[in-house]
Design an enzyme around this catalytic site. Structure first.
Site, PDB file in Angstrom:
ATOM      1  N   GLU A  16      -2.712  38.535  -9.687  1.00 55.46           N
ATOM      2  CA  GLU A  16      -3.497  38.893  -8.569  1.00 55.46           C
ATOM      3  C   GLU A  16      -4.126  39.984  -8.696  1.00 55.46           C
ATOM      4  OE1 GLU A  16      -0.754  37.668  -8.181  1.00 55.46           O
ATOM      5  OE2 GLU A  16      -0.731  35.658  -6.800  1.00 55.46           O
ATOM      6  N   HIS A  72       5.613  35.456   3.091  1.00 54.74           N
ATOM      7  CA  HIS A  72       4.702  34.372   3.285  1.00 54.74           C
ATOM      8  C   HIS A  72       4.131  34.215   4.813  1.00 54.74           C
ATOM      9  CE1 HIS A  72       5.364  33.314  -1.032  1.00 54.74           C
ATOM     10  NE2 HIS A  72       4.600  32.177  -0.822  1.00 54.74           N
TER      11      HIS A  72
HETATM   12  C1  LIG Z   1       2.615  36.757  -6.242  1.00 49.94           C
HETATM   13  C2  LIG Z   1       2.458  35.283  -6.091  1.00 49.94           C
HETATM   14  N1  LIG Z   1       1.509  34.634  -6.261  1.00 49.94           N
HETATM   15  C3  LIG Z   1       1.309  33.371  -6.341  1.00 49.94           C
HETATM   16  C4  LIG Z   1       2.148  32.684  -5.425  1.00 49.94           C
HETATM   17  C5  LIG Z   1       2.190  31.193  -5.148  1.00 49.94           C
HETATM   18  N2  LIG Z   1       2.866  30.724  -6.198  1.00 49.94           N
HETATM   19  C6  LIG Z   1       4.404  30.279  -5.713  1.00 49.94           C
HETATM   20  S1  LIG Z   1       5.151  29.296  -6.932  1.00 49.94           S
HETATM   21  C7  LIG Z   1       3.900  29.502  -7.972  1.00 49.94           C
HETATM   22  C8  LIG Z   1       3.992  29.120  -9.165  1.00 49.94           C
HETATM   23  C9  LIG Z   1       4.839  29.624  -9.932  1.00 49.94           C
HETATM   24  O1  LIG Z   1       5.087  29.207 -11.535  1.00 49.94           O
HETATM   25  P1  LIG Z   1       6.360  29.257 -12.218  1.00 49.94           P
HETATM   26  O2  LIG Z   1       6.349  30.940 -12.479  1.00 49.94           O
HETATM   27  O3  LIG Z   1       6.003  28.758 -13.688  1.00 49.94           O
HETATM   28  O4  LIG Z   1       7.601  28.938 -11.540  1.00 49.94           O
HETATM   29  P2  LIG Z   1       7.632  27.216 -11.284  1.00 49.94           P
HETATM   30  O5  LIG Z   1       7.335  27.048  -9.877  1.00 49.94           O
HETATM   31  O6  LIG Z   1       7.259  26.397 -12.268  1.00 49.94           O
HETATM   32  O7  LIG Z   1       9.299  27.249 -11.311  1.00 49.94           O
HETATM   33  C10 LIG Z   1       2.952  30.124  -7.248  1.00 49.94           C
HETATM   34  C11 LIG Z   1       1.384  30.385  -8.059  1.00 49.94           C
HETATM   35  C12 LIG Z   1       3.390  33.585  -5.057  1.00 49.94           C
HETATM   36  N3  LIG Z   1       4.426  32.869  -4.446  1.00 49.94           N
HETATM   37  N4  LIG Z   1       3.453  34.664  -5.475  1.00 49.94           N
END
Ligand SMILES: Cc1ncc(C[n+]2csc(CCOP(=O)(O)OP(=O)(O)O)c2C)c(N)n1
Ligand SMILES: Cc1ncc(C[n+]2csc(CCOP(=O)(O)OP(=O)(O)O)c2C)c(N)n1
Ligand SMILES: [Mg+2]
Ligand SMILES: [Mg+2]
Lengths: 331, 332, 332, 331
Positions: free
Chosen positions: C61, C130
């Site tokens: 971000e 959230h």
């Molecule tokens: C700072 C932030 N940006 C975006 C999100 C939305 N979001 C939640 S999970 C996710 C993907 C995370 O990917 P990863 O770190 O690979 O974890 P996974 O879900 O694959 O376990 C996103 C973009 C968030 N919760 N926090």
């Protein structure tokens, strides 16, 4: 290009580099004097000692290419083509300053020459530079953006975020880290683990280490990388070894507790970018010592005149205080 | 007579005393150890407590703020030194999404006892990114406490209370007041949170002022008193928790109020305090509550512009005169 | 009759129309391209505009916000998609230290025409990180404009205006309203900033409500009208710039006001609006202005707790009844 | 230790690992069911498929060691020792939940077992984990902290900031990246330039890549690194290759547009950590197939009972809404 023409051409380039380095030094000497004589509001960070970095790089750029600068930004500003008068006016908070006195030393910008501005947030311009490169790519302008920052700024997470995107999107941006050995009163070793070039390389970014006191070496490398950026081969990372002669800011006078006098003397006497380049110009018979002194003197006089002008110039009208909070939007 | 010390010294003493008392306290930030911060507030601490407890960090505000949160959750009591209040933006996620909410989100099981000490205040010719007074931002976030010392005395007493608090506390020191002296007892004292200080008693108008604006209010009150207007000055000392009662009691007495804070006026601290007064002392007010915050402009560098962006004594006196004389400030 | 579309569709249309008009507009954020965002608001855009203009970013971000600032300074008009308003804390430095101040600090020479579209709103069982409604934070920072659409109609008109504005604009969409339908003309229209909308005319009490709180106010007004109380509803639409005049005109007519916003109450949006009403319509007020913000608690996950943290129609109606009947809400 | 004793010892460990993996799977199957039958408020992210990571690592830790978790955190929570009952109560927002229903799936924490909590900010716990390691070092507790995060989280600048400090200060923290190939609906290659291990190595952090579906491999490495952390040799970075079986969250049902069915099938059939470990246990004659089925059944019954309990449990009293905003401070 014929050999003679090439020589002429190079001579002009050399002269410009010499001149620009001397101009930076002269600007800073005057700025420091203004501070010491309490004529300058606030405080400021001197670029003296690092001239070969700004000049070596900016001389490899076109006026349309962009740079982002730092709290130690006068050098970048001069090198990218700014005038003394508007710069001193800005440092003194005068209406004729590049930012009408609203920015000051830490926010000086010179949009006409592609300087997107100094930044008082360490690392704060890394996103801006990368965004500028995105514009260049998206609009196909062929412009390169150079993001100047210090060794201390490599501790900001923002850098890694934007390097990742620059690498993924192949943006024409050069991250130029001026490693002057210190961030404020702390030695770089104490705040930077591992290797700076390895950090950039981990994102697949080609990285280089170069002597930041050698204006020709810097200029050559910057020229190559800028050309490669224009061909879509960016981004790049450059670590430039350099040194700041003054304290962290103009008020940082007693610095024995963090930096040895000997170290300062060593850099100033053996590695000064201007002295050494001057010597080289004389050695190579490109210039005589007298010619260089003449240049120095002319620049000194220019700087003095600009200071005088700026001291007498007027402050912005108080009614300006709430102008420029918002830009107008065509209806 | 009590000795006088600078605000800077007072902060230093508070931290040193608490660190002597409680070995779980650590302090971290940029150039806090040998350099003792650019403002030299922490000079001497590293000599006494060593680099294990006075920790120089890289220029990684989000990072060391996050580290402090984790340290606080697991048994340390970190003091985070944020060199300029303007860098708050960089630590907002760790401060507001993590530190402020952890106790609540864990149903009361995890604590985050940390202090974020930072500063505020314009007119130092430091321009837009080194001059902001951002207390309103953190005051808006439940889970944080917010202290704004107005003198060396408050700086020491509030800092000690903050360090002992089991919650994240943000302290804003006015960077222009570091060399201002005030009487500070040799003996230990703490200033409880949520207890406003009646800095000066008065009859005709209440001046609610935070941090250095208390000085501004005092200068205005001096002027006013020469004109026969008696101003009461209330220093909330903490804006979260806010000692509404003391403020309301004063306004019910004087029937007039001016609220002064150096943050931007719109959506700022003056709005909250004025709104509460207007709501809860409604029937006692003889005139609208007047708000005096900083202008809604980024802080300009030029000395010709910067000074007019913040409230000053003449402006406060002027407004006080007007409401005391019953002049309508606005065609309300 | 005008067709009805969802708020989600309205945002999509606004962006698509503007992107067709102006090739310098790009959009960037997480999962905005193929996925069209988790809320599916942007579905179809990447098919029309391609991945050069609809750009999926890593989860960075601060990074992509910074990139947007730089792109805006050099000739693009970026729309930044911030998946949840709660992530605002992460972009505050780039938004508030850079985007908001650049035009001013450069003496008017550099512009930052960008839109940050994000969301707000609790009661979705998304818990404390959230569910926040953080409009007050950005409204406090000079240089930013802040829009809060209350229906699909506003969402479209305000988005188009935001995109054409030469300043950084933050738009908060209520994530619970994405599927709410409203009449939206087929023809192009823009909603100017700083122009409040009188959603419903009334005599007895003014309800100033933002975003989804307009729906809450409408439900309350329906109830009240059955009881013979006529409520006027004002939707400011943008809180920066704020259309003070329309609000004051209404209050001068009704003599009573309730301000409703879903952000935390303390140091929040209701404070600013209430303070301005109290100050500038002082002599017209028959009762204190009542503020209804979200409770000053992190948003709890449990459905048993979450719903009571935000203002609801019954509460608004209750308060309206009380001030209309002249009951003292507080022992003021 | 005699060979027999050692075998016994290992058998117990193997059994615990098997059991814990099955418990996670059972928990998630039930949680998913609760969602699909609209009995669970909000939404949640399933850990199914990644069990060997959480279990392999957490079985190498003591209850006093700390972990920080993510939005996909049920697996870590179970693996670190949490009970079904309190977990389901939390997911349903009930008073008996680990966080009295205030946290929910994305903030579940189990302080008693050293789980400092799930985190709904991607990367949000990286500082917390590093700070926890600072506490351990400062107080000399000998505890290790493991920071779990996903591949997507490596794009957060915070990670680089805290890695730098962890490396400079030699903190006992293990950064464990669960690379499941996706962040939300985006493939890792599209959002990560260069190499993840190189990024950590650039800070001087020793880094490892390991098959995250192989619980024994994960456990062995985690055990070694935890021991080295206790000796002051940390920090470390671990990239674990793994896969999530479900969608990004429970509602992400139609995912053909970003992920091929074949790919899912391949992982589930060939690389399931539970199936494969179960087979190995049988092959090695440590357990019989029947014994494993008995374990599976018992756990399934436990989970079902816990769900039932949680469904019937009571919500927190509305008066709790403004409790726990601030912790009490002893006068
Ligand atoms: C700072 C932030 N940006 C975006 C999100 C939305 N979001 C939640 S999970 C996710 C993907 C995370 O990917 P990863 O770190 O690979 O974890 P996974 O879900 O694959 O376990 C996103 C973009 C968030 N919760 N926090
Ligand atoms: C985000 C942020 N943190 C801290 C500071 C205070 N500060 C100003 S310059 C500086 C040191 C920067 O070091 P480096 O990047 O090496 O640049 P140099 O001063 O050596 O040119 C610091 C810590 C700041 N301006 N911004
Ligand atoms: Mg440096
Ligand atoms: Mg992933």
């Amino acid at each position: 290009m014929s050999a003679a023409k090439k020589k002429k051409h190079n001579t002009e380039e050399y002269l410009r580099m010499y001149t620009q380095m001397v101009r930076i030094r002269a600007f800073e000497d005057n700025a420091n004097q203004l501070y010491l004589s309490a004529k300058m509001p606030g405080l400021t960070h001197m670029y003296s000692g690092q001239e070969a970095v700004a000049v070596g790089i900016c001389e490899a750029l076109t006026p349309e290419d962009k740079i982002t600068s730092t709290h130690r930004g006068h050098g970048h500003c001069v090198a990218k083509g700014a005038h003394f008068k508007e710069m001193f006016c800005e440092l003194l908070g005068k209406e004729e300053g590049y930012c009408r006195g609203k920015g000051g030393s830490m926010h000086i910008a010179d949009q006409a020459n592609g300087n997107l501005g100094a930044n008082a947030i360490v690392g704060g311009s890394m996103g801006i530079a990368t965004g500028s490169a995105l514009t260049a790519k998206r609009l196909g302008t062929g412009h390169v953006t150079v993001c100047f920052f210090g060794d201390g700024a490599t501790a900001q997470g923002l850098w890694y975020e934007v390097m990742n995107m620059a690498a993924l999107w192949k943006l024409p941006v050069i991250y130029a880290c001026e490693n002057n050995g210190y961030s404020e009163y702390t030695r770089t070793e104490e705040i930077a683990a591992g290797s700076l070039t390895a950090r950039a390389e981990a994102f697949g970014i080609e990285s280089f280490k170069v002597d930041g006191q050698d204006v020709l070496a810097v200029n050559k490398l910057a020229g190559e990388l800028a050309a490669r950026c224009r061909k879509g081969e960016g981004p790049f990372f450059l670590e430039l070894d350099t040194y700041r002669y003054h304290g962290h800011h103009v008020g940082d006078i007693n610095r024995d507790y963090y930096r040895a006098k000997d170290e300062e003397t060593e850099w100033k006497s053996a590695r000064d970018p201007i002295t050494n380049f001057g010597k080289w110009l004389i050695d190579q018979k490109i210039m005589t010592a007298d010619e260089l002194v003449a240049i120095d003197n002319e620049i000194a006089a220019d700087a003095e005149a600009a200071v005088k002008y700026a001291l007498d110039a007027k402050y912005p009208d108080v009614r300006e205080v709430d102008m420029h909070v918002y830009a107008d939007t065509a209806a | 007579m009590t000795r006088e010390i600078t605000l800077s010294r007072a902060v230093n003493e508070a931290i040193a005393e608490e660190m002597r008392r409680d070995p779980s306290i650590i302090l971290l930030g940029e150039d806090v150890a040998e350099a003792g911060t650019p403002f030299k507030v922490l000079s001497g601490l590293v000599e006494e407590f060593g680099t294990d407890r006075i920790i120089d960090t890289p220029i990684s505000e989000p990072g060391f703020m996050g580290i402090a949160v984790g340290a606080a959750m697991t048994g340390l009591r970190p003091i985070v030194d944020l060199m300029f209040g303007d860098f708050l933006y960089l630590v907002m996620d760790q401060l507001c999404n993590q530190a402020a909410k952890t106790h609540y989100m864990s149903g009361g099981k995890l604590n985050v006892p940390l202090v974020l000490r930072t500063n505020m205040g314009a007119t130092r010719r430091s321009a837009a990114q080194h001059s902001q007074s951002l207390q309103a931002l953190v005051a808006h976030i439940p889970g944080l406490k917010v202290a704004m010392p107005s003198s060396a005395y408050e700086a020491k007493g509030l800092m000690k209370t903050a360090i002992r608090d089991n919650n994240p506390v943000v302290i804003f020191e006015d960077k222009l007041m570091y060399n201002d002296k005030a009487p500070v007892p040799e003996e230990e004292y703490l200033i409880p949170f949520g207890q406003a200080h009646i800095k000066r008693e008065g009859r005709d108008v209440t001046l609610v002022a935070t941090s250095s604006m208390v000085q501004v209010a005092e200068a205005a009150a001096d002027t006013l008193s020469r004109e026969g207007i008696s101003a009461e000055i209330i220093d909330p000392r903490t804006i979260v928790p806010l000692d509404e009662e003391t403020i309301l009691r004063s306004v019910r007495k004087t029937s007039r109020a001016i609220v002064i804070d150096e943050g931007h006026q719109s959506y700022g601290v003056t709005a909250e305090i004025a709104a509460r007064i207007s709501e809860k002392a409604f029937y006692h007010l003889d005139a609208p509550v007047i708000r005096m915050g900083a202008m809604d402009v980024p802080v300009p560098f030029s000395p010709a512009l910067e000074d007019i962006t913040v409230p000053n004594a003449a402006g406060v006196a002027d407004n006080a005169r007007k409401i005391c004389r019953g002049e309508l400030i606005h065609a309300a």
